[in-house]
Design a protein around this motif. Structure first.
Motif, short mmCIF file in Angstrom:
data_model
loop_
_atom_site.label_atom_id
_atom_site.label_comp_id
_atom_site.label_asym_id
_atom_site.label_seq_id
_atom_site.Cartn_x
_atom_site.Cartn_y
_atom_site.Cartn_z
N VAL A 119 12.91 94.55 99.36
CA VAL A 119 13.44 95.59 98.47
C VAL A 119 14.61 96.31 99.12
CG1 VAL A 119 12.92 97.84 97.43
CG2 VAL A 119 11.35 95.94 97.10
N LEU A 120 14.46 96.63 100.40
CA LEU A 120 15.54 97.32 101.11
C LEU A 120 16.79 96.44 101.20
CD1 LEU A 120 13.55 99.05 103.99
CD2 LEU A 120 14.62 100.13 102.00
N GLN A 121 16.58 95.15 101.44
CA GLN A 121 17.73 94.24 101.47
C GLN A 121 18.40 94.18 100.10
OE1 GLN A 121 15.82 90.67 102.88
NE2 GLN A 121 16.23 91.14 105.02
N LEU A 122 17.59 94.11 99.05
CA LEU A 122 18.15 94.07 97.70
C LEU A 122 18.89 95.37 97.37
CD1 LEU A 122 15.27 92.30 95.75
CD2 LEU A 122 17.57 91.40 96.17
N LYS A 123 18.34 96.49 97.82
CA LYS A 123 19.03 97.77 97.59
C LYS A 123 20.38 97.80 98.30
CE LYS A 123 15.49 101.02 96.35
NZ LYS A 123 15.44 102.43 96.14
N ARG A 124 20.41 97.30 99.53
CA ARG A 124 21.69 97.24 100.25
C ARG A 124 22.68 96.35 99.51
NH1 ARG A 124 18.33 97.54 104.85
NH2 ARG A 124 18.14 95.30 104.99
N CYS A 125 22.17 95.24 99.03
CA CYS A 125 23.02 94.32 98.28
C CYS A 125 23.55 95.00 97.02
CB CYS A 125 22.23 93.05 97.94
SG CYS A 125 23.23 91.76 97.21
N VAL A 126 22.70 95.71 96.32
CA VAL A 126 23.13 96.44 95.12
C VAL A 126 24.20 97.46 95.49
CG1 VAL A 126 22.38 98.14 93.39
CG2 VAL A 126 21.02 96.09 93.78
N ASP A 127 23.97 98.18 96.58
CA ASP A 127 24.96 99.17 97.02
C ASP A 127 26.31 98.51 97.30
OD1 ASP A 127 23.08 101.17 96.80
OD2 ASP A 127 22.62 101.23 98.96
N GLU A 128 26.28 97.37 97.98
CA GLU A 128 27.52 96.65 98.27
C GLU A 128 28.22 96.21 96.97
OE1 GLU A 128 26.50 93.38 100.81
OE2 GLU A 128 25.81 94.70 102.42
N LYS A 129 27.42 95.70 96.05
CA LYS A 129 28.01 95.24 94.78
C LYS A 129 28.60 96.41 94.01
CE LYS A 129 26.90 90.97 95.36
NZ LYS A 129 27.92 90.00 95.71
#
Length: 142
Positions: free
Chosen positions: A61-71
Motif C-alpha cells: 500500500v505504501l509503495q502504491l501511495k508513493r506511486c500515486v504521489d509520483e503520478k
C-alpha cells in the motif's frame, strides 16, 4: 474398639474415594490445560502469519501511495500526458482502496478470532495476545 475401627475404615474409604475423584479431576484439568495451550500456540502461529501478510500488504500500500504521489506530480507538470496519467492514478487509487479494504477485513477477522479464543478460554494470555495484535494492527492501519 471394633466399632471405632469400622468407622475409621469407612472414613478411610470415603477419603480414598474423594482422593481418587480429586486426582481424576486434576488429570482432566491438566489435559484441558495442555489442549488449551496447544490451541493457543496454534492460534498464535496463525495470527503471526496473518500479521506478516498484513505487513506485506501495508508495504505494498505504501509503495502504491508513493506511486500515486509520483503520478500526481507528473500530472501537474505535463499537460500532454494529463488524461493518461489521470486514468493510471484512478486505477492505483482503486488498488489502494481494495488493499485497504482487505487490510480492514483481515484486521476484523484477526480480532474476531482472537476474541473468540479469549471468550472460549477466559485465558489471560489470549487477552494479552489480542491487545498486542490490535496494537500492531492499529500501527499498520491508515
Amino acid at each position: 474398639l471394633n466399632k471405632a475401627a469400622s468407622k475409621a475404615n469407612v472414613r478411610v474409604q470415603e477419603l480414598s474415594s474423594n482422593l481418587s475423584e480429586a486426582l481424576s479431576q486434576v488429570e482432566q484439568l491438566r489435559e484441558e490445560h495442555h489442549s488449551s495451550t496447544r490451541s493457543l500456540v496454534e492460534t498464535t502461529s496463525r495470527l503471526e502469519a496473518e500479521l506478516e501478510e498484513n505487513k506485506a500488504l501495508t508495504k505494498e500500500v505504501l509503495q502504491l501511495k508513493r506511486c500515486v504521489d509520483e503520478k500526481e506530480q507528473d500530472l501537474a507538470s505535463s499537460d500532454t500526458m494529463n488524461d493518461r496519467l489521470k486514468d493510471e492514478a484512478k486505477s492505483l487509487k482503486q488498488q489502494i482502496d481494495d488493499l485497504n479494504a482487505s487490510l480492514v477485513q483481515q484486521r476484523a477477522e484477526i480480532l474476531a478470532s482472537t476474541e473468540q479464543e479469549f471468550v472460549a478460554r477466559g485465558n489471560e494470555e489470549t487477552r494479552k495476545l489480542m491487545e498486542e495484535k490490535e496494537q500492531v494492527l492499529d500501527a499498520n492501519a491508515f
